[in-house]
Design a protein around this motif. Structure first.
Motif, PDB file in Angstrom:
ATOM      1  N   LEU A  20      23.523  35.804  26.545  1.00 13.88           N
ATOM      2  CA  LEU A  20      24.682  36.223  25.774  1.00 13.88           C
ATOM      3  C   LEU A  20      25.642  35.050  25.622  1.00 13.88           C
ATOM      4  O   LEU A  20      25.952  34.368  26.604  1.00 13.88           O
ATOM      5  N   MET A  21      26.091  34.847  24.408  1.00 13.94           N
ATOM      6  CA  MET A  21      27.078  33.799  24.166  1.00 13.94           C
ATOM      7  C   MET A  21      28.395  34.453  23.788  1.00 13.94           C
ATOM      8  O   MET A  21      28.466  35.214  22.828  1.00 13.94           O
ATOM      9  N   LEU A  22      29.430  34.153  24.545  1.00 14.77           N
ATOM     10  CA  LEU A  22      30.734  34.730  24.270  1.00 14.77           C
ATOM     11  C   LEU A  22      31.274  34.173  22.966  1.00 14.77           C
ATOM     12  O   LEU A  22      31.323  32.952  22.778  1.00 14.77           O
ATOM     13  N   MET A  23      31.658  35.066  22.069  1.00 12.54           N
ATOM     14  CA  MET A  23      32.225  34.642  20.799  1.00 12.54           C
ATOM     15  C   MET A  23      33.749  34.633  20.878  1.00 12.54           C
ATOM     16  O   MET A  23      34.392  33.695  20.435  1.00 12.54           O
ATOM     17  N   ALA A  24      34.297  35.724  21.409  1.00  8.67           N
ATOM     18  CA  ALA A  24      35.756  35.846  21.418  1.00  8.67           C
ATOM     19  C   ALA A  24      36.198  36.896  22.407  1.00  8.67           C
ATOM     20  O   ALA A  24      35.434  37.780  22.783  1.00  8.67           O
ATOM     21  N   THR A  25      37.454  36.755  22.790  1.00 14.30           N
ATOM     22  CA  THR A  25      38.104  37.707  23.699  1.00 14.30           C
ATOM     23  C   THR A  25      39.280  38.301  22.955  1.00 14.30           C
ATOM     24  O   THR A  25      40.064  37.551  22.344  1.00 14.30           O
ATOM     25  N   SER A  26      39.426  39.598  23.009  1.00 11.19           N
ATOM     26  CA  SER A  26      40.570  40.205  22.317  1.00 11.19           C
ATOM     27  C   SER A  26      41.344  41.123  23.245  1.00 11.19           C
ATOM     28  O   SER A  26      40.773  41.881  24.017  1.00 11.19           O
ATOM     29  N   ASN A  27      42.647  40.985  23.178  1.00  7.40           N
ATOM     30  CA  ASN A  27      43.555  41.860  23.904  1.00  7.40           C
ATOM     31  C   ASN A  27      44.285  42.725  22.903  1.00  7.40           C
ATOM     32  O   ASN A  27      44.638  42.270  21.809  1.00  7.40           O
ATOM     33  N   GLU A  28      44.518  43.962  23.271  1.00  6.82           N
ATOM     34  CA  GLU A  28      45.156  44.923  22.374  1.00  6.82           C
ATOM     35  C   GLU A  28      46.480  44.400  21.857  1.00  6.82           C
ATOM     36  O   GLU A  28      47.324  43.939  22.631  1.00  6.82           O
ATOM     37  N   GLY A  29      46.622  44.423  20.534  1.00  6.56           N
ATOM     38  CA  GLY A  29      47.874  44.045  19.901  1.00  6.56           C
ATOM     39  C   GLY A  29      48.097  42.555  19.715  1.00  6.56           C
ATOM     40  O   GLY A  29      49.136  42.154  19.202  1.00  6.56           O
ATOM     41  N   SER A  30      47.151  41.734  20.113  1.00  3.39           N
ATOM     42  CA  SER A  30      47.337  40.297  19.924  1.00  3.39           C
ATOM     43  C   SER A  30      46.100  39.693  19.261  1.00  3.39           C
ATOM     44  O   SER A  30      45.054  40.334  19.172  1.00  3.39           O
ATOM     45  N   LYS A  31      46.251  38.475  18.819  1.00  4.25           N
ATOM     46  CA  LYS A  31      45.142  37.810  18.132  1.00  4.25           C
ATOM     47  C   LYS A  31      44.031  37.485  19.114  1.00  4.25           C
ATOM     48  O   LYS A  31      44.274  37.174  20.283  1.00  4.25           O
ATOM     49  N   ALA A  32      42.825  37.530  18.600  1.00  2.00           N
ATOM     50  CA  ALA A  32      41.679  37.224  19.449  1.00  2.00           C
ATOM     51  C   ALA A  32      41.624  35.735  19.772  1.00  2.00           C
ATOM     52  O   ALA A  32      42.080  34.898  19.003  1.00  2.00           O
ATOM     53  N   THR A  33      41.078  35.428  20.919  1.00  2.00           N
ATOM     54  CA  THR A  33      40.840  34.041  21.321  1.00  2.00           C
ATOM     55  C   THR A  33      39.368  33.740  21.111  1.00  2.00           C
ATOM     56  O   THR A  33      38.510  34.358  21.749  1.00  2.00           O
ATOM     57  N   TYR A  34      39.094  32.786  20.237  1.00  2.00           N
ATOM     58  CA  TYR A  34      37.716  32.472  19.887  1.00  2.00           C
ATOM     59  C   TYR A  34      37.200  31.314  20.725  1.00  2.00           C
ATOM     60  O   TYR A  34      37.932  30.377  21.054  1.00  2.00           O
ATOM     61  N   GLU A  35      35.924  31.364  21.033  1.00  2.00           N
ATOM     62  CA  GLU A  35      35.292  30.262  21.746  1.00  2.00           C
ATOM     63  C   GLU A  35      35.055  29.104  20.770  1.00  2.00           C
ATOM     64  O   GLU A  35      34.987  29.281  19.552  1.00  2.00           O
ATOM     65  N   GLN A  36      34.935  27.958  21.356  1.00  2.00           N
ATOM     66  CA  GLN A  36      34.713  26.752  20.550  1.00  2.00           C
ATOM     67  C   GLN A  36      33.449  26.913  19.716  1.00  2.00           C
ATOM     68  O   GLN A  36      32.403  27.334  20.220  1.00  2.00           O
ATOM     69  N   GLY A  37      33.568  26.572  18.453  1.00  2.00           N
ATOM     70  CA  GLY A  37      32.410  26.630  17.574  1.00  2.00           C
ATOM     71  C   GLY A  37      32.254  27.945  16.839  1.00  2.00           C
ATOM     72  O   GLY A  37      31.390  28.046  15.960  1.00  2.00           O
ATOM     73  N   VAL A  38      33.049  28.935  17.170  1.00  2.00           N
ATOM     74  CA  VAL A  38      32.973  30.226  16.488  1.00  2.00           C
ATOM     75  C   VAL A  38      33.987  30.238  15.353  1.00  2.00           C
ATOM     76  O   VAL A  38      35.174  29.980  15.574  1.00  2.00           O
ATOM     77  N   GLU A  39      33.519  30.525  14.140  1.00  2.00           N
ATOM     78  CA  GLU A  39      34.410  30.497  12.984  1.00  2.00           C
ATOM     79  C   GLU A  39      35.280  31.748  12.925  1.00  2.00           C
ATOM     80  O   GLU A  39      34.790  32.865  12.766  1.00  2.00           O
ATOM     81  N   LYS A  40      36.575  31.537  12.998  1.00  2.00           N
ATOM     82  CA  LYS A  40      37.510  32.672  12.993  1.00  2.00           C
ATOM     83  C   LYS A  40      37.473  33.424  11.674  1.00  2.00           C
ATOM     84  O   LYS A  40      37.630  34.645  11.627  1.00  2.00           O
ATOM     85  N   ASP A  41      37.302  32.690  10.591  1.00  2.00           N
ATOM     86  CA  ASP A  41      37.322  33.344   9.276  1.00  2.00           C
ATOM     87  C   ASP A  41      36.018  34.050   8.971  1.00  2.00           C
ATOM     88  O   ASP A  41      35.968  34.919   8.094  1.00  2.00           O
ATOM     89  N   LYS A  42      34.990  33.697   9.685  1.00  2.00           N
ATOM     90  CA  LYS A  42      33.686  34.327   9.482  1.00  2.00           C
ATOM     91  C   LYS A  42      33.602  35.609  10.315  1.00  2.00           C
ATOM     92  O   LYS A  42      33.087  36.616   9.872  1.00  2.00           O
TER      93      LYS A  42
END
Lengths: 115, 114
Positions: free
Chosen positions: B44-66
């Motif tokens: 499993l490769m972590l793409m992003a972490t999200s907390n309720e009500g805030s912007k997600a934190t993306y891992e390096q190399g993961v396209e936020k707009d995609k």
């Protein structure tokens, strides 16, 4: 570096054999968690165990047992008297909080248990 | 144990379309949700972490707009794969935690982009 290494890619055993899955980790955090998850062919990950870094007690749950040794940074998993239903991919994982809490996974060990 | 529902379990779409995957914690409030991607016979490769009500934190190399992630409530997070292409075909897995480090996983979504 934060890293989990599962050196065994695949293991094949005959039913009723005992099998140990190895896990070695690297972390710079002093507080961390270690996990084992099972992923059967259906794909859904099943939580098996969590250990925090301050608890080195070994644990037994039925046919499953875990050996946590900080001195060697290892968290090995043993299945006693394996059964065909144990066939799955097993992932060891490390949870840490540096940079925001996250969990990283080892590459997984695919276990085949033959009848 | 805690239950995480992920929907759909399988989706096939045409190249260029967008796909939304939902992840719900059914019997607990998830302070944090995670999105992973898994290629066949890989980890499993972590793409992003999200907390309720805030912007997600993306891992390096993961396209936020995609890969758009929304965590609108304590029980729901969504992953939208925008303008999907064949290389986005993969197994996407969400997980949720209410703290204590244990993550409970959804059953995964198999995405096939034609």
């Amino acid at each position: 570096a934060q890293k989990v290494t599962q050196a065994q890619t695949e293991i094949s055993v005959v039913e009723k054999e005992d099998v140990t899955l190895d896990c070695v980790y690297e972390t710079r955090d002093t507080t961390y968690y270690l996990f084992w998850y099972k992923q059967p062919p259906s794909g859904e990950l099943v939580f098996l165990i969590r250990r925090n870094s301050f608890d080195e007690q070994n644990e037994i749950s039925g046919r499953y047992s875990w050996n946590f040794q900080k001195s060697t940074s290892s968290f090995n998993f043993t299945i006693t008297a394996s059964q065909v239903v144990d066939s799955a991919v097993y992932f060891c994982a490390l949870g840490f909080s540096t940079g925001g809490f996250k969990t990283i996974f080892g590459a997984g060990t695919r276990l085949f248990v033959k009848a | 144990g805690a239950v995480v529902s992920q929907h759909p379990s399988w989706v096939i779409c045409k190249s260029g379309t967008s796909v939304k995957i939902e992840c719900r914690s059914l019997d607990f409030q998830a302070t944090t949700m995670f999105w992973y991607r898994q290629f066949p016979k890989q980890s499993l490769m972590l793409m992003a972490t999200s907390n309720e009500g805030s912007k997600a934190t993306y891992e390096q190399g993961v396209e936020k707009d995609k890969f758009l992630i929304n965590h609108a409530s304590l029980t729901l997070s969504t992953l939208t794969v925008t303008s999907a292409h064949p290389e986005d075909s993969s197994f996407y897995i969400c997980s949720a935690t209410s703290g204590g480090g244990i993550q409970y996983f959804g059953a995964g979504t198999r995405l096939s982009v034609l």
